[in-house]
Design an enzyme around this catalytic site. Sequence first.
Site, PDB file in Angstrom:
ATOM      1  N   LEU A 109      -8.793  15.947 -27.023  1.00 54.90           N
ATOM      2  CA  LEU A 109     -10.342  15.924 -26.864  1.00 54.90           C
ATOM      3  C   LEU A 109     -11.020  17.092 -26.727  1.00 54.90           C
ATOM      4  CD1 LEU A 109     -10.541  12.781 -24.737  1.00 54.90           C
ATOM      5  CD2 LEU A 109     -11.189  12.790 -26.934  1.00 54.90           C
ATOM      6  N   ASP A 110     -11.837  17.455 -27.688  1.00 51.42           N
ATOM      7  CA  ASP A 110     -12.349  18.845 -27.474  1.00 51.42           C
ATOM      8  C   ASP A 110     -13.306  18.975 -26.341  1.00 51.42           C
ATOM      9  OD1 ASP A 110     -15.001  17.808 -28.171  1.00 51.42           O
ATOM     10  OD2 ASP A 110     -14.745  18.067 -30.183  1.00 51.42           O
ATOM     11  N   LYS A 111     -13.957  20.322 -25.838  1.00 52.81           N
ATOM     12  CA  LYS A 111     -14.578  20.772 -24.762  1.00 52.81           C
ATOM     13  C   LYS A 111     -15.688  19.833 -24.346  1.00 52.81           C
ATOM     14  CE  LYS A 111     -16.829  24.325 -22.264  1.00 52.81           C
ATOM     15  NZ  LYS A 111     -17.060  25.629 -22.113  1.00 52.81           N
TER      16      LYS A 111
END
Length: 249
Positions: A109-111
């Site tokens: 999952l991206d930031k």
Amino acid sequence: MRAGGPRHGLARTLSKLGVCSRTQAAQWINEGRVRVDGRVQRDPEFPIVAGRARISIDDRDVDAPKYTYLMLNKPRGLVTTARDEQGRETVYRCLDGVGLPWLAPVGRLDKASEGLLLFTNDPVWAARITDPVTGPDKTYHVQVDHVPDAAVLSQMQAGVDCGGDMLRAKEARLLRVGGRNAWLEIVLDEGRNRQIRRLLAAHEVNVLRLVRVAIGSLPLGPLQKSKWRLLESSEVVALALRATDQLER
């Protein structure tokens, strides 16, 4: 007699055994802390045939792994990596100090995204879950800056060319509407870098929040942000079976 198996480099072998990350393994090997069949081995790419070599770290034998599977409710602001070159906080902050073996994230999952993130030291199981063809669907709840009409939702499912990548959602529907924004439920049957954000941006829809709420039959449920729990054996099996069923179709 020990059974033979595939050949991998020493650092990768330690990572696949769930001992540590591949980067950490390479560091230990370079420091002379790793022995193979009693001899110090300083080459991270030294070939190892699974099941045939006796590996030790600091004179302690590396045993066959006991597999661990867990789910984390990832908060926004953390990056999904073991070590960030820019010094940003990582998802491992949520797992510090609890005595877990080395675990790798299953997918990413991206930031700026949050929600359900899996971890394990079982590379075969992880490969099944992340396989773009046979892996289970992923479900997301996405807050956007305005209410998209039915035509946009239909186009998202039909697909759109984003810089040479054909991006599409398996399902896209309106969940609820607020004063100036809305929540969508989007289901993906493949995973590409920032897929939902790029797909929505192609229709001039901006993402305010993005939460993964389920992987296959496994829901995020009531798990609080930054908290984790071990998966039940039935959940582990169900996710793997979903991947196997897809492969056999």
